[in-house]
Design a protein around this motif. Structure first.
Motif, PDB file in Angstrom:
ATOM      1  N   ILE A 115       0.480   8.604 -11.101  1.00 10.37           N
ATOM      2  CA  ILE A 115       0.900   9.947 -10.715  1.00 10.37           C
ATOM      3  C   ILE A 115       0.105  10.379  -9.489  1.00 10.37           C
ATOM      4  O   ILE A 115      -1.108  10.139  -9.407  1.00 10.37           O
ATOM      5  CB  ILE A 115       0.691  10.944 -11.867  1.00 10.37           C
ATOM      6  CG1 ILE A 115       1.621  10.596 -13.044  1.00 10.37           C
ATOM      7  CG2 ILE A 115       0.939  12.382 -11.417  1.00 10.37           C
ATOM      8  CD1 ILE A 115       1.399  11.439 -14.281  1.00 10.37           C
ATOM      9  N   THR A 116       0.789  10.988  -8.525  1.00 11.46           N
ATOM     10  CA  THR A 116       0.109  11.554  -7.363  1.00 11.46           C
ATOM     11  C   THR A 116       0.278  13.065  -7.381  1.00 11.46           C
ATOM     12  O   THR A 116       1.271  13.587  -7.890  1.00 11.46           O
ATOM     13  CB  THR A 116       0.662  10.985  -6.045  1.00 11.46           C
ATOM     14  OG1 THR A 116       2.090  11.068  -6.040  1.00 11.46           O
ATOM     15  CG2 THR A 116       0.262   9.533  -5.876  1.00 11.46           C
TER      16      THR A 116
ATOM     17  N   PRO B  43       0.822  -1.207   0.000  1.00 11.61           N
ATOM     18  CA  PRO B  43       0.000   0.000   0.000  1.00 11.61           C
ATOM     19  C   PRO B  43       0.859   1.262   0.000  1.00 11.61           C
ATOM     20  O   PRO B  43       2.028   1.214   0.391  1.00 11.61           O
ATOM     21  CB  PRO B  43      -0.793  -0.118   1.308  1.00 11.61           C
ATOM     22  CG  PRO B  43       0.084  -0.925   2.204  1.00 11.61           C
ATOM     23  CD  PRO B  43       0.786  -1.911   1.310  1.00 11.61           C
ATOM     24  N   PRO B  44       0.294   2.400  -0.440  1.00 11.22           N
ATOM     25  CA  PRO B  44       1.054   3.646  -0.429  1.00 11.22           C
ATOM     26  C   PRO B  44       1.361   4.098   0.997  1.00 11.22           C
ATOM     27  O   PRO B  44       0.698   3.681   1.947  1.00 11.22           O
ATOM     28  CB  PRO B  44       0.105   4.655  -1.105  1.00 11.22           C
ATOM     29  CG  PRO B  44      -0.982   3.842  -1.716  1.00 11.22           C
ATOM     30  CD  PRO B  44      -1.070   2.575  -0.944  1.00 11.22           C
ATOM     31  N   ASN B  45       2.351   4.956   1.116  1.00 12.60           N
ATOM     32  CA  ASN B  45       2.597   5.619   2.398  1.00 12.60           C
ATOM     33  C   ASN B  45       1.525   6.699   2.575  1.00 12.60           C
ATOM     34  O   ASN B  45       1.284   7.483   1.655  1.00 12.60           O
ATOM     35  CB  ASN B  45       3.980   6.275   2.390  1.00 12.60           C
ATOM     36  CG  ASN B  45       4.356   6.832   3.751  1.00 12.60           C
ATOM     37  OD1 ASN B  45       4.930   6.132   4.565  1.00 12.60           O
ATOM     38  ND2 ASN B  45       4.038   8.092   3.994  1.00 12.60           N
ATOM     39  N   PRO B  46       0.834   6.772   3.710  1.00  9.55           N
ATOM     40  CA  PRO B  46      -0.162   7.834   3.900  1.00  9.55           C
ATOM     41  C   PRO B  46       0.502   9.202   3.754  1.00  9.55           C
ATOM     42  O   PRO B  46       1.585   9.429   4.300  1.00  9.55           O
ATOM     43  CB  PRO B  46      -0.664   7.604   5.327  1.00  9.55           C
ATOM     44  CG  PRO B  46      -0.346   6.171   5.615  1.00  9.55           C
ATOM     45  CD  PRO B  46       0.923   5.871   4.875  1.00  9.55           C
ATOM     46  N   PRO B  47      -0.108  10.128   3.019  1.00  6.40           N
ATOM     47  CA  PRO B  47       0.513  11.453   2.837  1.00  6.40           C
ATOM     48  C   PRO B  47       0.607  12.265   4.119  1.00  6.40           C
ATOM     49  O   PRO B  47       1.473  13.122   4.252  1.00  6.40           O
ATOM     50  CB  PRO B  47      -0.396  12.136   1.812  1.00  6.40           C
ATOM     51  CG  PRO B  47      -1.702  11.421   1.929  1.00  6.40           C
ATOM     52  CD  PRO B  47      -1.372  10.007   2.280  1.00  6.40           C
ATOM     53  N   LEU B  48      -0.293  11.974   5.073  1.00  7.38           N
ATOM     54  CA  LEU B  48      -0.271  12.619   6.385  1.00  7.38           C
ATOM     55  C   LEU B  48      -0.294  11.540   7.465  1.00  7.38           C
ATOM     56  O   LEU B  48      -0.808  10.440   7.245  1.00  7.38           O
ATOM     57  CB  LEU B  48      -1.476  13.543   6.564  1.00  7.38           C
ATOM     58  CG  LEU B  48      -1.601  14.727   5.603  1.00  7.38           C
ATOM     59  CD1 LEU B  48      -2.917  15.449   5.836  1.00  7.38           C
ATOM     60  CD2 LEU B  48      -0.434  15.688   5.741  1.00  7.38           C
TER      61      LEU B  48
ATOM     62  N   GLY C 111       7.601   7.964   1.228  1.00  6.70           N
ATOM     63  CA  GLY C 111       7.539   8.507   2.570  1.00  6.70           C
ATOM     64  C   GLY C 111       8.333   9.788   2.767  1.00  6.70           C
ATOM     65  O   GLY C 111       8.292  10.379   3.856  1.00  6.70           O
ATOM     66  N   GLN C 112       9.025  10.250   1.733  1.00  7.38           N
ATOM     67  CA  GLN C 112       9.821  11.483   1.844  1.00  7.38           C
ATOM     68  C   GLN C 112       8.908  12.696   1.994  1.00  7.38           C
ATOM     69  O   GLN C 112       7.864  12.798   1.346  1.00  7.38           O
ATOM     70  CB  GLN C 112      10.691  11.646   0.603  1.00  7.38           C
ATOM     71  CG  GLN C 112      11.557  12.904   0.596  1.00  7.38           C
ATOM     72  CD  GLN C 112      12.428  12.998  -0.645  1.00  7.38           C
ATOM     73  OE1 GLN C 112      12.783  11.975  -1.245  1.00  7.38           O
ATOM     74  NE2 GLN C 112      12.765  14.211  -1.048  1.00  7.38           N
ATOM     75  N   VAL C 113       9.305  13.651   2.841  1.00 10.30           N
ATOM     76  CA  VAL C 113       8.562  14.901   2.981  1.00 10.30           C
ATOM     77  C   VAL C 113       8.804  15.748   1.732  1.00 10.30           C
ATOM     78  O   VAL C 113       9.951  16.076   1.409  1.00 10.30           O
ATOM     79  CB  VAL C 113       8.991  15.678   4.238  1.00 10.30           C
ATOM     80  CG1 VAL C 113       8.290  17.035   4.294  1.00 10.30           C
ATOM     81  CG2 VAL C 113       8.684  14.875   5.496  1.00 10.30           C
TER      82      VAL C 113
ATOM     83  N   PHE D 164       4.404   7.227  -2.907  1.00 12.66           N
ATOM     84  CA  PHE D 164       5.249   6.284  -3.639  1.00 12.66           C
ATOM     85  C   PHE D 164       6.594   6.939  -3.950  1.00 12.66           C
ATOM     86  O   PHE D 164       6.712   8.159  -3.953  1.00 12.66           O
ATOM     87  CB  PHE D 164       4.609   5.892  -4.983  1.00 12.66           C
ATOM     88  CG  PHE D 164       3.202   5.402  -4.906  1.00 12.66           C
ATOM     89  CD1 PHE D 164       2.897   4.188  -4.314  1.00 12.66           C
ATOM     90  CD2 PHE D 164       2.162   6.142  -5.455  1.00 12.66           C
ATOM     91  CE1 PHE D 164       1.595   3.719  -4.259  1.00 12.66           C
ATOM     92  CE2 PHE D 164       0.859   5.693  -5.411  1.00 12.66           C
ATOM     93  CZ  PHE D 164       0.570   4.474  -4.808  1.00 12.66           C
ATOM     94  N   ALA D 165       7.577   6.110  -4.259  1.00 10.17           N
ATOM     95  CA  ALA D 165       8.811   6.634  -4.831  1.00 10.17           C
ATOM     96  C   ALA D 165       8.500   7.148  -6.239  1.00 10.17           C
ATOM     97  O   ALA D 165       7.519   6.734  -6.860  1.00 10.17           O
ATOM     98  CB  ALA D 165       9.875   5.540  -4.887  1.00 10.17           C
ATOM     99  N   GLY D 166       9.328   8.038  -6.744  1.00  7.54           N
ATOM    100  CA  GLY D 166       9.078   8.545  -8.086  1.00  7.54           C
ATOM    101  C   GLY D 166       9.937   9.739  -8.427  1.00  7.54           C
ATOM    102  O   GLY D 166      10.945  10.010  -7.772  1.00  7.54           O
TER     103      GLY D 166
END
Length: 309
Positions: A236-237, A165-170, A256-258, A210-212
């Motif tokens: 794309i996010t 699953p994706p990393n939650p944005p918050l 997960g990067q800010v 996601f990474a990208g």
């Protein structure tokens, strides 16, 4: 010839024939996709084969999406995430087409996905009048920004950088406005909401699902501060209404990067984070994917063998 010699001769004959059977004779490939799904929701597809293949693509909603080839499944596998945009896709039957090359031969497999209707509620919002009817002096800017965003959403890279699953944005996910709601701004109806609004005080850290690679950033008329990240295979996010952007176009991002801080820029009623997930050019509901994986989604599909292998 003795019995032992006859036995050994037979074994040698069998082994020699087995050795020289072409490997391609054992090749088999399958495609996996759901028979039906809800409008606006993401679904999973795959191509699986016992032997290597190349150039896998899937065509959906008039868009051809490049896929990666990885180790997995019965030998090799390609994963994909697709969906439909609640704003402009009606319920009904839609064709999906898979293509790939194997042993110098091109294979195709097609099917139909029935998109079911899904009810999304209406939402009344009060915003600055200029955000409903922009001043004439802003129209050229808005047109140029729309072109920039459309170009970013056409990005198509092959290497899969997304994992589920994706990393939650918050850190905390509390929805203030769900995907698909029909927006009514100051009494003027607009199209359905193409993302999810998540409660966030000004300055809250926003992390990449996601990474990208960053394909667009900027402070735009409607979206305010925005970041678009390409994660491969048409995934794309995008984040809107940011107060600060910590990355630039071309930056490679880890999961997960800010990437930014939340804010209240653009067309808003208050501070929050707008989170969009775009799959093959289609804006889909990003929230259900936070609690599932590509493997769980594929279990809801139907696997069909590609003929001719």
């Amino acid at each position: 010839m003795t019995l032992n010699k006859k036995f050994l001769a037979v074994i040698a004959f069998l082994i020699s024939n087995i050795i020289f059977i072409p490997a391609c004779a054992f090749a088999a490939a399958w495609v996996n996709f759901p028979a039906e799904w809800d409008v606006g929701q993401a679904f999973a597809i795959s191509i699986t084969s016992t032997v290597d293949y190349s150039n896998p693509v899937v065509t959906w909603m008039n868009r051809t999406i490049n896929l990666s080839v990885e180790q997995g499944g019965a030998g090799k596998i390609s994963y994909g995430l697709l969906g439909s945009d609640v704003r402009n896709v009606k319920p009904g039957n839609y064709k999906i087409l898979f293509e790939f090359t194997q042993n110098k031969k091109k294979y195709k497999a097609s099917g139909t996905i029935k998109l079911r209707p899904k009810e999304y509620p209406q939402e009344n919002l009060t915003v600055s009048p200029k955000m409903v009817n922009p001043p004439k002096k802003e129209l050229a800017r808005i047109r140029e920004e729309s072109k920039l965003m459309a170009n970013a959403l056409r990005t198509m890279t092959t290497s899969r950088k997304w994992t589920t699953p994706p990393n939650p944005p918050l850190t905390n996910i509390y929805l203030t406005s769900h995907y698909g709601k029909q927006r009514v701004y100051n009494g003027v109806p607009r199209s359905g909401h193409n993302g999810a609004d998540i409660r966030a005080a000004n300055g809250t850290k926003v992390r990449a699902p996601f990474a990208g690679t960053v394909v667009l950033t900027g402070f735009f008329y409607y979206t305010g501060g925005a970041v678009f990240i390409d994660s491969g295979n048409g995934v794309i996010t995008a984040f809107y209404h940011l107060s600060q952007i910590n990355v630039k176009k071309g930056d490679r991002i880890t999961k997960g990067q800010v990437v930014a801080l939340s804010g209240s820029t653009g067309r808003v009623t208050g501070p929050h984070l707008h989170y969009s997930l775009i799959l093959g050019g289609q804006f889909v509901d990003p929230i259900p994917l936070l609690s599932t994986s590509i493997h769980e989604m594929l279990k809801q599909g139907t696997q069909s063998q590609v003929s001719g292998l």
